[in-house]
Design a protein around this motif. Structure first.
Motif, PDB file in Angstrom:
ATOM      1  N   LEU A  90       0.866  -1.179   0.020  1.00 55.90           N
ATOM      2  CA  LEU A  90       0.065   0.051  -0.046  1.00 55.90           C
ATOM      3  C   LEU A  90       0.838   1.193  -0.052  1.00 55.90           C
ATOM      4  O   LEU A  90       2.143   1.368   0.436  1.00 55.90           O
ATOM      5  N   ALA A  91       0.201   2.279  -0.369  1.00 52.30           N
ATOM      6  CA  ALA A  91       0.894   3.696  -0.255  1.00 52.30           C
ATOM      7  C   ALA A  91       0.049   4.261   1.078  1.00 52.30           C
ATOM      8  O   ALA A  91      -1.084   3.752   1.270  1.00 52.30           O
ATOM      9  N   MET A  92       0.873   5.244   1.479  1.00 54.23           N
ATOM     10  CA  MET A  92       0.370   5.659   2.905  1.00 54.23           C
ATOM     11  C   MET A  92      -1.107   6.715   2.317  1.00 54.23           C
ATOM     12  O   MET A  92      -2.032   6.578   3.257  1.00 54.23           O
ATOM     13  N   THR A  93      -1.191   6.795   1.110  1.00 55.41           N
ATOM     14  CA  THR A  93      -2.388   7.567   0.701  1.00 55.41           C
ATOM     15  C   THR A  93      -3.460   6.434   0.570  1.00 55.41           C
ATOM     16  O   THR A  93      -4.679   7.222   0.130  1.00 55.41           O
ATOM     17  N   ASP A  94      -3.017   5.280   0.714  1.00 50.92           N
ATOM     18  CA  ASP A  94      -4.358   4.287   0.326  1.00 50.92           C
ATOM     19  C   ASP A  94      -5.180   4.178   1.737  1.00 50.92           C
ATOM     20  O   ASP A  94      -6.011   3.244   1.842  1.00 50.92           O
ATOM     21  N   LEU A  95      -4.497   4.532   2.674  1.00 55.65           N
ATOM     22  CA  LEU A  95      -5.274   4.725   4.228  1.00 55.65           C
ATOM     23  C   LEU A  95      -6.641   5.425   4.015  1.00 55.65           C
ATOM     24  O   LEU A  95      -6.545   6.593   3.671  1.00 55.65           O
ATOM     25  N   ALA A  96      -7.767   4.703   4.592  1.00 58.02           N
ATOM     26  CA  ALA A  96      -8.865   5.274   4.540  1.00 58.02           C
ATOM     27  C   ALA A  96      -9.122   6.278   6.012  1.00 58.02           C
ATOM     28  O   ALA A  96      -9.906   6.870   6.178  1.00 58.02           O
ATOM     29  N   GLY A  97      -8.233   5.946   6.893  1.00 58.59           N
ATOM     30  CA  GLY A  97      -8.245   6.436   8.076  1.00 58.59           C
ATOM     31  C   GLY A  97      -7.301   6.146   9.185  1.00 58.59           C
ATOM     32  O   GLY A  97      -6.786   5.060   9.029  1.00 58.59           O
ATOM     33  N   ILE A  98      -7.090   6.875  10.111  1.00 59.20           N
ATOM     34  CA  ILE A  98      -6.030   6.626  11.100  1.00 59.20           C
ATOM     35  C   ILE A  98      -6.706   6.911  12.322  1.00 59.20           C
ATOM     36  O   ILE A  98      -7.410   8.012  12.768  1.00 59.20           O
ATOM     37  N   ALA A  99      -6.308   6.203  13.411  1.00 56.74           N
ATOM     38  CA  ALA A  99      -6.986   6.347  14.818  1.00 56.74           C
ATOM     39  C   ALA A  99      -5.802   6.038  15.748  1.00 56.74           C
ATOM     40  O   ALA A  99      -4.728   5.439  15.555  1.00 56.74           O
ATOM     41  N   THR A 100      -5.940   6.591  16.940  1.00 55.08           N
ATOM     42  CA  THR A 100      -4.980   6.521  17.820  1.00 55.08           C
ATOM     43  C   THR A 100      -5.857   6.813  19.534  1.00 55.08           C
ATOM     44  O   THR A 100      -6.881   7.148  19.506  1.00 55.08           O
ATOM     45  N   TRP A 101      -5.094   6.432  20.550  1.00 56.35           N
ATOM     46  CA  TRP A 101      -5.663   6.693  21.832  1.00 56.35           C
ATOM     47  C   TRP A 101      -5.821   8.243  22.028  1.00 56.35           C
ATOM     48  O   TRP A 101      -5.059   9.142  21.830  1.00 56.35           O
ATOM     49  N   GLN A 102      -7.038   8.683  22.457  1.00 55.59           N
ATOM     50  CA  GLN A 102      -7.219  10.191  22.598  1.00 55.59           C
ATOM     51  C   GLN A 102      -6.196  10.717  23.435  1.00 55.59           C
ATOM     52  O   GLN A 102      -5.836  11.968  23.214  1.00 55.59           O
ATOM     53  N   ALA A 103      -5.815   9.984  24.479  1.00 59.66           N
ATOM     54  CA  ALA A 103      -4.548  10.743  25.196  1.00 59.66           C
ATOM     55  C   ALA A 103      -3.279  11.308  24.458  1.00 59.66           C
ATOM     56  O   ALA A 103      -2.466  11.919  24.800  1.00 59.66           O
ATOM     57  N   ARG A 104      -3.053  10.765  23.106  1.00 58.52           N
ATOM     58  CA  ARG A 104      -1.896  10.877  22.410  1.00 58.52           C
ATOM     59  C   ARG A 104      -2.232  12.031  21.400  1.00 58.52           C
ATOM     60  O   ARG A 104      -1.494  12.019  20.313  1.00 58.52           O
ATOM     61  N   ILE A 105      -3.659  12.272  20.973  1.00 61.20           N
ATOM     62  CA  ILE A 105      -4.014  12.873  19.707  1.00 61.20           C
ATOM     63  C   ILE A 105      -3.269  14.199  19.640  1.00 61.20           C
ATOM     64  O   ILE A 105      -3.080  14.706  18.257  1.00 61.20           O
ATOM     65  N   LYS A 106      -2.713  14.754  20.646  1.00 62.75           N
ATOM     66  CA  LYS A 106      -1.953  16.041  20.776  1.00 62.75           C
ATOM     67  C   LYS A 106      -0.455  15.794  20.481  1.00 62.75           C
ATOM     68  O   LYS A 106       0.246  16.872  20.356  1.00 62.75           O
ATOM     69  N   ALA A 107      -0.046  14.727  20.335  1.00 64.28           N
ATOM     70  CA  ALA A 107       1.437  14.620  20.272  1.00 64.28           C
ATOM     71  C   ALA A 107       2.004  15.225  18.925  1.00 64.28           C
ATOM     72  O   ALA A 107       1.213  14.879  17.949  1.00 64.28           O
ATOM     73  N   PRO A 108       3.167  15.716  18.953  1.00 61.28           N
ATOM     74  CA  PRO A 108       3.734  16.238  17.843  1.00 61.28           C
ATOM     75  C   PRO A 108       3.697  15.374  16.519  1.00 61.28           C
ATOM     76  O   PRO A 108       3.706  15.505  15.448  1.00 61.28           O
ATOM     77  N   ALA A 109       4.026  13.974  17.338  1.00 59.34           N
ATOM     78  CA  ALA A 109       4.354  13.136  15.935  1.00 59.34           C
ATOM     79  C   ALA A 109       2.873  12.694  15.190  1.00 59.34           C
ATOM     80  O   ALA A 109       3.057  12.398  14.042  1.00 59.34           O
ATOM     81  N   ILE A 110       1.811  12.784  15.800  1.00 58.37           N
ATOM     82  CA  ILE A 110       0.753  12.296  15.393  1.00 58.37           C
ATOM     83  C   ILE A 110       0.169  13.723  14.392  1.00 58.37           C
ATOM     84  O   ILE A 110      -0.157  13.257  13.521  1.00 58.37           O
ATOM     85  N   HIS A 111       0.437  14.961  14.743  1.00 54.88           N
ATOM     86  CA  HIS A 111       0.428  16.025  14.035  1.00 54.88           C
ATOM     87  C   HIS A 111       1.053  16.041  12.962  1.00 54.88           C
ATOM     88  O   HIS A 111       0.509  16.209  11.835  1.00 54.88           O
ATOM     89  N   ALA A 112       2.156  15.473  12.734  1.00 53.58           N
ATOM     90  CA  ALA A 112       3.184  15.713  11.652  1.00 53.58           C
ATOM     91  C   ALA A 112       2.611  14.265  10.673  1.00 53.58           C
ATOM     92  O   ALA A 112       2.593  14.661   9.514  1.00 53.58           O
ATOM     93  N   LEU A 113       2.281  13.318  11.292  1.00 57.37           N
ATOM     94  CA  LEU A 113       1.657  12.091  10.528  1.00 57.37           C
ATOM     95  C   LEU A 113       0.421  12.871   9.871  1.00 57.37           C
ATOM     96  O   LEU A 113       0.409  12.387   8.370  1.00 57.37           O
ATOM     97  N   ALA A 114      -0.425  13.313  10.469  1.00 59.59           N
ATOM     98  CA  ALA A 114      -1.544  13.859   9.750  1.00 59.59           C
ATOM     99  C   ALA A 114      -1.553  14.758   8.702  1.00 59.59           C
ATOM    100  O   ALA A 114      -1.955  14.819   7.637  1.00 59.59           O
ATOM    101  N   ALA A 115      -0.575  15.869   9.111  1.00 61.93           N
ATOM    102  CA  ALA A 115      -0.010  16.828   8.177  1.00 61.93           C
ATOM    103  C   ALA A 115       0.491  15.989   6.688  1.00 61.93           C
ATOM    104  O   ALA A 115       0.258  16.545   5.527  1.00 61.93           O
ATOM    105  N   SER A 116       1.286  15.105   6.991  1.00 65.92           N
ATOM    106  CA  SER A 116       1.946  14.486   5.760  1.00 65.92           C
ATOM    107  C   SER A 116       1.005  13.576   4.867  1.00 65.92           C
ATOM    108  O   SER A 116       1.137  13.512   3.710  1.00 65.92           O
ATOM    109  N   LEU A 117      -0.317  13.200   5.663  1.00 66.19           N
ATOM    110  CA  LEU A 117      -1.115  12.401   4.749  1.00 66.19           C
ATOM    111  C   LEU A 117      -2.113  13.344   4.348  1.00 66.19           C
ATOM    112  O   LEU A 117      -3.154  12.863   3.883  1.00 66.19           O
ATOM    113  N   ASP A 118      -2.132  14.674   4.923  1.00 69.41           N
ATOM    114  CA  ASP A 118      -3.279  15.717   4.593  1.00 69.41           C
ATOM    115  C   ASP A 118      -4.685  14.827   5.128  1.00 69.41           C
ATOM    116  O   ASP A 118      -5.838  15.179   4.187  1.00 69.41           O
ATOM    117  N   CYS A 119      -4.880  14.263   6.417  1.00 65.93           N
ATOM    118  CA  CYS A 119      -6.077  13.782   6.537  1.00 65.93           C
ATOM    119  C   CYS A 119      -6.136  13.959   8.328  1.00 65.93           C
ATOM    120  O   CYS A 119      -5.079  14.479   8.970  1.00 65.93           O
TER     121      CYS A 119
END
Length: 148
Positions: free
Chosen positions: A35-64
């Motif tokens: 798969l390509a990262m753009t093939d992902l229909a969605g991404i989920a994590t534990w709510q307690a980690r939703i503000k982690a810088p790595a999560i924000h960077a991943l969301a930005a890199s995938l534009d999702c």
């Protein structure tokens, strides 16, 4: 009704996980499944980690956006995870954040039908990632609702 296979990603990470570490892990796990990262229909994590810088960077890199899940939601799919972490069990009462998050999101996308893990989670020292799949014609916009 015509369905397609959707792939979703569950993420677990320690708060200090660098963004490059997480993005590299996600790149590897998607490539390993053809798969390509753009093939992902969605991404989920534990709510307690939703503000982690790595999560924000991943969301930005995938534009999702990333779906944050509460611990009870993750615990409900506990019997279906493939990997069990004694450390996580002791800390937050669940066995696998990445696998559980992927399963919860796959179940939501399929309208409650059970999704399936593509295999056990992959990990680095600071992050874990797991892929799940489901047959669906839903969009990621339809999944941000609380479970009973």
């Amino acid at each position: 009704m015509r369905h397609r296979t959707s792939w979703v990603l569950g993420i677990g990470l320690r708060a200090q996980c660098p963004p490059d570490d997480l993005i590299s892990l996600v790149t590897r796990i998607t490539a390993d499944h053809g798969l390509a990262m753009t093939d992902l229909a969605g991404i989920a994590t534990w709510q307690a980690r939703i503000k982690a810088p790595a999560i924000h960077a991943l969301a930005a890199s995938l534009d999702c956006s990333i779906v944050g899940l509460e611990r009870p939601e993750l615990a409900r799919v506990g019997p279906r995870v493939l990997t069990r972490s004694p450390r996580l069990r002791a800390l937050i009462g669940i066995d696998s954040v990445a696998e559980a998050a992927a399963l919860v999101l796959a179940d939501r996308l399929a309208g409650g039908q059970p999704g399936a893990l593509a295999g056990p989670r992959r990990q680095t020292d600071l992050a874990t990632a797991a892929l799940a799949t489901c047959a669906t014609d839903w969009a990621i916009d339809n999944v941000n609702y609380p479970l009973d």
